[in-house]
Design an enzyme around this catalytic site. Structure first.
Site, PDB file in Angstrom:
ATOM      1  N   ASN A  24      51.009  45.410 112.020  1.00 59.18           N
ATOM      2  CA  ASN A  24      50.800  44.328 111.048  1.00 59.18           C
ATOM      3  C   ASN A  24      51.669  44.483 109.785  1.00 59.18           C
ATOM      4  OD1 ASN A  24      47.274  43.898 111.899  1.00 59.18           O
ATOM      5  ND2 ASN A  24      49.030  42.675 112.550  1.00 59.18           N
ATOM      6  N   ASP A  57      40.603  38.318 115.707  1.00 60.74           N
ATOM      7  CA  ASP A  57      41.882  37.607 115.687  1.00 60.74           C
ATOM      8  C   ASP A  57      41.686  36.098 115.502  1.00 60.74           C
ATOM      9  OD1 ASP A  57      44.638  37.409 115.781  1.00 60.74           O
ATOM     10  OD2 ASP A  57      44.720  37.266 117.966  1.00 60.74           O
TER      11      ASP A  57
HETATM   12  C1  IPE Z   1      45.556  42.380 116.441  1.00 60.17           C
HETATM   13  O1  IPE Z   1      45.856  41.066 116.103  1.00 60.17           O
HETATM   14  C2  IPE Z   1      45.345  43.207 115.194  1.00 60.17           C
HETATM   15  C3  IPE Z   1      44.145  42.889 114.414  1.00 60.17           C
HETATM   16  C4  IPE Z   1      43.232  42.021 114.746  1.00 60.17           C
HETATM   17  C5  IPE Z   1      44.010  43.631 113.191  1.00 60.17           C
HETATM   18  P1  IPE Z   1      47.351  40.552 115.928  1.00 60.17           P
HETATM   19  O2  IPE Z   1      47.256  39.139 115.524  1.00 60.17           O
HETATM   20  O3  IPE Z   1      48.100  41.453 115.016  1.00 60.17           O
HETATM   21  O4  IPE Z   1      47.931  40.726 117.400  1.00 60.17           O
HETATM   22  P2  IPE Z   1      49.147  39.982 118.098  1.00 60.17           P
HETATM   23  O5  IPE Z   1      50.314  40.062 117.169  1.00 60.17           O
HETATM   24  O6  IPE Z   1      48.719  38.568 118.317  1.00 60.17           O
HETATM   25  O7  IPE Z   1      49.342  40.717 119.373  1.00 60.17           O
HETATM   26  C1  IPE Z   2      43.561  38.545 112.498  1.00 59.34           C
HETATM   27  O1  IPE Z   2      43.982  37.229 112.296  1.00 59.34           O
HETATM   28  C2  IPE Z   2      43.595  39.349 111.229  1.00 59.34           C
HETATM   29  C3  IPE Z   2      44.622  40.387 111.209  1.00 59.34           C
HETATM   30  C4  IPE Z   2      45.468  40.660 112.168  1.00 59.34           C
HETATM   31  C5  IPE Z   2      44.711  41.175 109.991  1.00 59.34           C
HETATM   32  P1  IPE Z   2      45.504  36.840 112.300  1.00 59.34           P
HETATM   33  O2  IPE Z   2      46.033  36.954 110.911  1.00 59.34           O
HETATM   34  O3  IPE Z   2      46.248  37.611 113.324  1.00 59.34           O
HETATM   35  O4  IPE Z   2      45.428  35.305 112.716  1.00 59.34           O
HETATM   36  P2  IPE Z   2      46.369  34.553 113.730  1.00 59.34           P
HETATM   37  O5  IPE Z   2      46.382  35.337 115.012  1.00 59.34           O
HETATM   38  O6  IPE Z   2      47.713  34.489 113.098  1.00 59.34           O
HETATM   39  O7  IPE Z   2      45.732  33.211 113.885  1.00 59.34           O
HETATM   40 MG    MG Z   3      46.629  37.311 115.292  1.00 59.83          MG
END
Ligand code: IPE
Ligand code: IPE
Ligand code: MG
Length: 252
Positions: free
Chosen positions: A68, A20
């Site tokens: 997502n 993340d």
């Molecule tokens: C969790 O991260 C999913 C992945 C890393 C693929 P998110 O960024 O989607 O989670 P939330 O929305 O912060 O809970």
């Molecule tokens: C994790 O990074 C990747 C996926 C969830 C696919 P994010 O895209 O959630 O990055 P932040 O949390 O918005 O910084």
């Molecule tokens: Mg994220």
């Protein structure tokens, strides 16, 4: 990798990562969010290399959640094709390193057919590898996995009084996968976000402040050090008969 202070006889059997912070990494540089995903590829390779060096047998990474899909269509489309191209770019070297690739998640209509085909090819190509199993959680949700297991219980006609933990576990996506010993989440968020809900009942959780694109194998080593300092009790009492042996083995 800095292995200082790590007991190689007690490394986790299974490490799971919530990758993340890609979007925030990009935003901090004035770049579009997708550039953060691009930069995350290097971090994933570092995690794989680190796990191999440590002798970890199972590595599971959260690549795309069932939630997502709520992201802007452009980002979703980018992620689908980025994951496909990442597989094409990296599967040969994974295969050469003895990594078995698997995917956990739903194969629903929203995942483009071409992406599914690449996934199937990569699974078939690496199916015989045993050094490490890399499970990519893709269109994965912990609740969806449990729902799917319950559907199968019903389809199998299992009577209510025969439903137990084993009946459910054997219907999860990969019944042969040991529960994660250690879950690492980057980006400073303290939540699970629907990752491996059944499997992480007794996992040790390590939350790190680093954003995923900055993650390197030494961060993995740091998480393992923290893990080794924990006392896993599984609801029992430290020192009680039969308990320390489980800790020694570093697993359930
Ligand atoms: C969790 O991260 C999913 C992945 C890393 C693929 P998110 O960024 O989607 O989670 P939330 O929305 O912060 O809970
Ligand atoms: C994790 O990074 C990747 C996926 C969830 C696919 P994010 O895209 O959630 O990055 P932040 O949390 O918005 O910084
Ligand atoms: Mg994220």
């Amino acid at each position: 990798m800095d292995l200082e202070g790590i007991d190689l006889a007690r490394v986790p059997v299974h490490i799971a990562c919530v990758m993340d912070g890609n979007g925030r990494w990009a935003a901090a540089r004035g770049l579009p969010r997708t550039e953060g995903h691009v930069a995350g590829e290097e971090a994933l390779l570092e995690a794989v290399e680190g796990a191999l060096e440590l002798g970890v047998g199972w590595l599971t990474v959260y690549a795309f959640s069932t939630e997502n899909w709520r992201r802007p269509a452009d980002e979703v489309r980018f992620l689908m094709h980025f994951n496909e191209s990442l597989l094409l770019r990296r599967r040969d070297e994974m295969h050469a390193k003895g990594v078995r690739i698997r995917f956990a998640g739903r194969r629903d209509w929203r995942v483009p057919r071409r992406v599914l085909r690449r996934m199937d090819e990569s699974v078939a190509m690496t199916a015989g590898n045993r050094r490490m199993t890399l499970t990519l959680a893709f269109n994965y949700g912990g609740r969806a996995e449990i729902v799917d297991a319950v559907r199968r219980l019903v389809e199998d006609g299992v009577r209510a009084d025969r439903v137990d933990e084993r009946a459910i576990r054997s219907r999860l996506y990969f019944p042969d996968m040991p529960d994660p010993d250690l879950v690492v989440r980057t980006s400073g968020e303290y939540r699970i976000s629907n990752f491996l809900l059944w499997e992480l009942a007794y996992s040790e959780l390590v939350f790190m402040d680093v954003l995923w694109p900055d993650f390197r194998r030494d961060h993995l080593a740091q998480a393992v050090r923290e893990y080794q300092g924990r006392s896993r009790r599984y609801g029992g009492v430290v020192g009680a008969a039969g308990h320390s042996r489980r800790i020694e083995a570093g697993r359930r």
